[in-house]
Design a protein around this motif. Structure first.
Motif: not given
Length: 545
Positions: A347-349, A352-355, A366-369
């Motif tokens: 939730r703290n992300l 933020l965009r993730v690559a 994905r295993s981290w959500g």
């Protein structure tokens, strides 16, 4: 102890002094043939009692790390009277806390264990409950993997006669008819069994198929006529746990063989990666019929000075970056561990965009959500990621910071490419890579002497490190590389690279090796020569039919 399967929650109410026993079948050899219920019991087991050849793979895959494993000992279990077997089974668990679940992991199907009824009676007499979970039996599975049906309308075979390996007191006349398929489980007394069939009147032209290590990538099948059995057995030593099929249906193997005709069937492939990273490659190699040996070439250690990584993670949470780019599973693990250390979660992300550099790294996210916002379209590499990375637009993006948690040996290509697009990347050492310890001596010997049919390199560092810890692969070994840069490194070290996929991904690399295997098969067929695996080029081996 982990929760028990839903259908056995009643076990949780057992008294402290009571042990519950589950007899489960491991199937004929292929781990994929184990039932879902059997896997559930392995996951919940406190103790696992192994049968003859049920191996470590199932234990390592499905059991808890703290499970107690009692190795196979046929003298203690298979050959003892039921009360003695039960007493020894319980003694193996006596030092454990109460509420114990003991799993008897049995080869094939427990119902074919002759002592099962006596053992169940002995358990009931001492007040211990038990469950029995059927397994896929070798009776049907092994012939099917060899391409031999048990019955067939086309050759007029409708009956099946099963013979245990030690039971020579059969009514052999009942198995002598042409409409019968005879399946012999275990070949300890195969010569005598086949002689009994001939004496009972079975036609000498009846085909016989012997299948060793059925349903595994080491499966081998021999076919001969019943009348030539003695001559064949004089030349070959058959594994005592092999399965024999005597039937006209063996002829259907010409059209039904599906397992042993896979493009990499029987190949031994070396995968220089950590076990965590190699899983998808190992599974895909197995789907093509190959057996993979994983040799870690690097070890992962935290950075020598963790302060910069800790500061970057805090800046990440504080919203000082627009993007975070993950270029490996290890980078995901490093950031996740810092989040857990600081009491943070995904939730703290938010915002933020993730690559992600590719599919394996995306699976770790994905295993981290986390679902990545950006991935390469084709080439799974930093170059492929740069191809799809957007230009920085100050009218759209209020921040131009990119967090790059990477290895200490990462190249500057991604950093420079992001700068050209207008982004300011913060390249932070999230973990260090160190050369792994050398593999066992027999693995090093196999690498140097060409016992591996192929080796698949997924980075330049795996090339350098494998040669550094184990030596250079033999010239007969097919060398496959994930991309052009890795291939060039391999050539610089004197290796001839024969497989490079169009797409730089582990999946594409395995597929390209399978294509190479098919091409070798086509070439041998066109030349009317027997197909030989690369490892067979320099030594002669007995090849089954």
């Amino acid at each position: 102890m982990n929760p028990l399967p839903p259908y056995s929650r009643r076990l949780a109410a057992l008294g402290d002094e009571i042990v519950h026993v589950a007899f489960i079948g491991s199937g004929p050899g292929d781990p994929g043939l184990m039932t879902v219920r059997a896997r559930d019991y392995l996951a919940a087991a406190d103790v696992v009692i192994l049968d003859h050849f049920s191996g470590d793979e199932l234990i390592n895959t499905y059991c808890r790390p703290d499970v107690v494993v009692v190795p196979a000992d046929t003298r203690s279990y298979g050959d003892a009277d039921a009360p003695v077997r039960v007493a020894r089974l319980l003694a193996a668990t006596s030092a454990l806390p109460g509420g114990r679940l003991v799993v008897r992991l049995m080869d094939g199907d427990p119902a074919f264990f002759e002592g099962l009824p006596d053992e169940c009676r002995a358990l009931r007499e001492v007040g211990i409950g038990f469950d029995i979970v059927p397994g896929v039996t070798a009776i049907s599975a092994v012939p099917t993997y060899a391409g031999v049906p048990l019955t067939s309308e086309s050759v007029n075979v409708s009956g099946v006669h099963i013979v245990a390996s030690t039971d020579m007191g059969q009514n052999w006349r009942a198995a002598a008819g042409d409409t019968e398929t005879v399946v012999i489980l275990g070949c300890t007394y195969l010569r005598q069994a086949l002689a009994h069939l001939r004496e009972a009147g079975r036609h000498p032209k009846t085909p016989v198929a012997i299948v060793e290590r059925g349903s595994t990538v080491e499966q081998a099948t021999w076919v001969f006529d019943l009348g030539k059995a003695d001559a064949f057995l004089d030349r070959h030593t058959i594994h005592p746990l092999a399965v024999a099929v005597i039937s006209k249906t063996v002829a259907e193997r010409r059209d039904m063989s599906w397992f042993e005709t896979k493009p990499l069937f029987g190949w031994r492939v070396l995968v220089p990666r950590t076990k965590d990273q190699a899983g998808p490659m190992v599974e895909r190699l197995a789907s093509y019929g190959a057996a993979a040996t994983v040799v870690p070439t690097i070890g992962i250690e935290p950075p020598r000075t963790p302060q910069r990584m800790e500061r970057a993670v805090k800046d990440l949470v504080a919203g000082r970056y627009a993007w975070v780019a993950f270029t490996s599973v290890n980078s995901v693990t490093a950031v996740r561990e810092k989040f857990e250390e600081f009491g943070l979660d995904v939730r703290n992300l938010a915002g933020l965009r993730v690559a992600s550099v590719g599919g394996v790294t995306a699976a770790a996210l994905r295993s981290w959500g986390i679902i990545p916002d950006l991935m390469p379209d084709h080439e799974e590499s930093t170059a492929g990621l740069l191809e799809v990375w957007p230009d920085f637009d100050p009218d759209v993006d209020p921040l131009n910071g990119v967090f790059l948690p990477r290895a200490d040996i990462a190249t500057d290509a991604l950093l420079a490419g992001l700068a050209e697009l207008g982004w300011e990347a913060d390249d932070v050492t999230a973990y260090r890579t160190v050369r792994a310890a050398p593999p066992p001596a027999h693995i090093r010997e196999a690498i140097k002497t060409g016992q591996f049919d192929a080796v698949l390199f997924t980075s330049s560092s795996t090339v350098r490190n494998l040669i550094g810890i184990a030596g250079k692969p033999h010239v007969a070994t097919v060398v496959g590389c994930i991309g052009k840069a890795t291939a060039q490194t391999a050539r610089d070290h004197g290796l001839e690279v024969k497989v490079v996929p169009d797409e730089a991904s582990a999946k594409a690399l395995v597929d390209a090796l399978a294509d190479h295997g098919e091409e070798l098969a086509r070439t041998a067929l066109a030349a009317k020569q027997p197909l030989k695996r690369p490892s067979q080029r320099r030594r002669r081996r007995s090849v089954p039919s």
